[in-house]
Design an enzyme around this catalytic site. Structure first.
Site, PDB file in Angstrom:
ATOM      1  N   TYR A 132       0.980  -1.316  -0.090  1.00 51.91           N
ATOM      2  CA  TYR A 132      -0.006  -0.052   0.217  1.00 51.91           C
ATOM      3  C   TYR A 132       1.060   1.231   0.149  1.00 51.91           C
ATOM      4  O   TYR A 132       0.667   2.217  -0.825  1.00 51.91           O
ATOM      5  CB  TYR A 132      -0.955  -0.135   1.156  1.00 51.91           C
TER       6      TYR A 132
HETATM    7  O1  LIG Z   1      -2.024   7.228   7.879  1.00 55.07           O
HETATM    8  C1  LIG Z   1      -2.322   6.758   6.770  1.00 55.07           C
HETATM    9  O2  LIG Z   1      -1.829   7.275   5.640  1.00 55.07           O
HETATM   10  C2  LIG Z   1      -3.119   5.295   6.848  1.00 55.07           C
HETATM   11  O3  LIG Z   1      -3.776   5.371   7.980  1.00 55.07           O
HETATM   12  C3  LIG Z   1      -4.485   4.308   8.077  1.00 55.07           C
HETATM   13  O4  LIG Z   1      -3.648   3.182   8.330  1.00 55.07           O
HETATM   14  P1  LIG Z   1      -3.339   2.788   9.843  1.00 55.07           P
HETATM   15  O5  LIG Z   1      -2.472   3.827  10.610  1.00 55.07           O
HETATM   16  O6  LIG Z   1      -2.677   1.442   9.883  1.00 55.07           O
HETATM   17  O7  LIG Z   1      -4.582   2.727  10.563  1.00 55.07           O
HETATM   18  P2  LIG Z   1      -5.455   1.442  11.138  1.00 55.07           P
HETATM   19  O8  LIG Z   1      -5.482   0.281  10.455  1.00 55.07           O
HETATM   20  O9  LIG Z   1      -6.689   2.211  11.891  1.00 55.07           O
HETATM   21  O10 LIG Z   1      -4.568   1.207  12.580  1.00 55.07           O
HETATM   22  C4  LIG Z   1      -4.135   1.993  13.386  1.00 55.07           C
HETATM   23  C5  LIG Z   1      -3.285   1.267  14.601  1.00 55.07           C
HETATM   24  O11 LIG Z   1      -4.031   0.323  15.274  1.00 55.07           O
HETATM   25  C6  LIG Z   1      -2.848  -0.760  14.990  1.00 55.07           C
HETATM   26  N1  LIG Z   1      -3.650  -2.009  15.005  1.00 55.07           N
HETATM   27  C7  LIG Z   1      -4.724  -2.491  13.981  1.00 55.07           C
HETATM   28  C8  LIG Z   1      -5.430  -3.368  13.954  1.00 55.07           C
HETATM   29  C9  LIG Z   1      -5.463  -4.233  15.051  1.00 55.07           C
HETATM   30  O12 LIG Z   1      -6.116  -5.060  15.123  1.00 55.07           O
HETATM   31  N2  LIG Z   1      -4.594  -3.871  16.119  1.00 55.07           N
HETATM   32  C10 LIG Z   1      -4.046  -2.761  16.364  1.00 55.07           C
HETATM   33  O13 LIG Z   1      -3.103  -2.566  17.165  1.00 55.07           O
HETATM   34  C11 LIG Z   1      -2.154  -0.522  13.685  1.00 55.07           C
HETATM   35  O14 LIG Z   1      -0.708  -1.183  14.066  1.00 55.07           O
HETATM   36  C12 LIG Z   1      -2.019   0.881  14.045  1.00 55.07           C
HETATM   37  O15 LIG Z   1      -1.070   1.341  14.858  1.00 55.07           O
HETATM   38  C13 LIG Z   1      -5.407   3.929   7.032  1.00 55.07           C
HETATM   39  O16 LIG Z   1      -6.173   2.566   7.166  1.00 55.07           O
HETATM   40  C14 LIG Z   1      -4.682   4.046   5.879  1.00 55.07           C
HETATM   41  O17 LIG Z   1      -5.739   3.841   4.675  1.00 55.07           O
HETATM   42  C15 LIG Z   1      -4.125   5.517   5.644  1.00 55.07           C
HETATM   43  O18 LIG Z   1      -3.258   5.524   4.445  1.00 55.07           O
END
Ligand SMILES: O=C(O)[C@H]1O[C@H](OP(=O)(O)OP(=O)(O)OC[C@H]2O[C@@H](n3ccc(=O)[nH]c3=O)[C@H](O)[C@@H]2O)[C@H](O)[C@@H](O)[C@@H]1O
Length: 433
Positions: A243
């Site tokens: 991604y």
């Molecule tokens: O900043 C961005 O540009 C990205 O932000 C998000 O990606 P992400 O930060 O991974 O958001 P989440 O999927 O909501 O995860 C948030 C946090 O929760 C954590 N997480 C996720 C899933 C889970 O089951 N447990 C957990 O601790 C992840 O590692 C991350 O640190 C969006 O999903 C992306 O589309 C976007 O491009």
């Protein structure tokens, strides 16, 4: 009980016994009657389910399967031109791709409400619950925004849109989002984030006049960069997920279309955007759902038991950043595919400059939901996630006047309020059936 089952039970009772033939005992009659009633009950139940999904399915005029690839005609053009009409000549005329998406819906609504012309484009794919996209579409329709159902890769559709509307700007938000999903469906990221982007830029460079383009990149392009906070000039050559790599590639591709054709292009690196009408594939959303259902939620931590943190950014702050980028975008210098001079090329961080550990996100949700979360702390899997994000927003502050004002607790409070209201309405629809 339906008429059919009553009639059949009486006919069963009147059947004359035939000597020498098997004479069913009264017990057999009762068993048949019981089976018949069960059959009738389950048929009625499945009929009700079918009606429910038929009613929840998108309105016939907007059936994604039917209308993807079917466009044009006077009625369709009237919808398009009315939606794209701006209130005054000083306003913008914006094509918003991904308009039924989370950020796309909020940006489209904000532009329309301030008098700009807005036309949406969305392929209504099934990456997450389509009812949420359809309900966002209804909200936009109420405010005069029409969404054309189509795919970024449909070149003839995009050319048709530019034939009908002289867009001053394109707000390109359509993409395959999600860091972790890239390991399950890599081709979707190539289809939308690479092929789809190139197709859109090809149509924009040929347009006359060429629009100015603002598009969604991602904080994920910083990848394994360890210098914090992240500044736009920092390393982005160590993406941690496909991604992120497609978003980084998007930035490079955008630069070539700026250099060769004179397209004015601004990339916005969003930092974990959240808020009402959000995406169910993001942690804050499905944590809320799972906490309320009493399901275990997995909280990632680093290998050395450190916290994983994100610079969570509230949707209203991001929308202000998007509109400021549109308003300060210079005109493209090319026309009909020929460049006439250097064109503006910019990249900005749109973050909150306040990273919060995921465990703290869960603490806030517990407080707002008044439910204790069932936590399972796990080492962060090698799924493309990074340990932290933290935006330096001084460039966006200086050039765009970008000033985020919403802390995570305040933003989550607004999200939770929306969540309860939205799913209460959804439940009512189901119980009405
Ligand atoms: O900043 C961005 O540009 C990205 O932000 C998000 O990606 P992400 O930060 O991974 O958001 P989440 O999927 O909501 O995860 C948030 C946090 O929760 C954590 N997480 C996720 C899933 C889970 O089951 N447990 C957990 O601790 C992840 O590692 C991350 O640190 C969006 O999903 C992306 O589309 C976007 O491009």
């Amino acid at each position: 009980m339906s008429q059919l089952s009553r009639g059949s039970s009486s006919s069963l009772d009147e059947t004359p016994s035939t000597p020498g033939k098997f004479k069913p005992s009264p017990y057999i009659h009762r068993l048949r009657f019981h089976n018949l009633s069960k059959f009738t009950f389950y048929s009625a139940f499945f009929l009700a389910i079918l009606c429910f999904f038929f009613l929840l399915s998108p309105p016939s005029g907007s059936n994604p399967r039917r209308s993807l690839g079917s466009y044009g005609g006077s009625d369709w053009e009237r919808h398009v031109t009315r939606s794209a009409r701006r209130r005054s000549d000083s306003g913008l005329t914006v094509l918003v791709t991904g308009a039924a998406g989370f950020v796309g819906t909020h940006v489209s609504m904000a532009l329309k409400r301030r008098g700009d012309g807005v036309l949406g484009l969305d392929n209504f794919n099934l990456y997450y619950e389509p009812t949420l996209k359809r309900n966002r579409q209804k909200e936009l329709q109420k405010n005069g925004v029409f969404i054309v159902e189509g795919d970024l890769n449909d070149k003839s559709l995009l050319h048709k849109l530019f034939d009908v509307v002289a867009f001053t700007h394109v707000m390109h938000l359509a993409a395959q989002a999600g860091v972790r999903y890239a390991m399950q469906n890599p081709s979707s990221y190539i289809h939308s984030n690479i092929a789809g982007l190139v197709n859109l830029l090809e149509v924009c460079k040929s347009a006359n006049p060429q629009p100015s383009i603002v598009w969604a990149s991602s904080s994920s392009v910083y990848g394994l960069n360890s210098k914090v906070p992240f500044s736009e000039k920092d390393r982005t050559d160590q993406p941690a997920s496909l991604y992120a790599a497609t978003k980084k590639a998007g930035e490079e591709i955008a630069h070539t279309y700026n250099h060769i054709y004179g397209l004015s292009i601004t990339g916005l690196r969003f930092f974990t955007v959240y808020g009402p009408w959000g995406r169910p594939d993001m942690a804050y959303f499905f944590f809320t759902r799972d906490i309320l259902k009493g399901k275990v939620i997995k909280i990632y931590e680093t290998a050395d038991h450190g916290s994983v943190a994100r610079d969570f950014t509230y949707i209203d702050d991001v929308v202000k950043g998007c509109l400021a980028a549109l308003d300060t975008a210079k005109k493209s210098t090319g026309s009909g595919g020929k460049k006439k001079g250097p064109a503006q090329f910019r990249i900005f961080n749109l973050g909150n400059t306040a990273p919060v550990p995921v465990s703290e996100l869960v603490n806030i949700l517990e407080k707002l939901l008044k439910v204790k979360a069932k936590r399972l702390v796990l080492p962060m899997p090698r799924n493309g996630d990074v340990k932290f994000t933290h935006a330096n927003i001084s460039l966006a502050q200086r050039e765009l006047g970008y000033r985020p004002t919403t802390d995570l607790e305040t933003g989550l409070k607004k999200f939770v309020k929306w969540y309860f209201n939205y799913y209460k309405e959804e439940k009512k629809k189901i119980s009405a059936w």
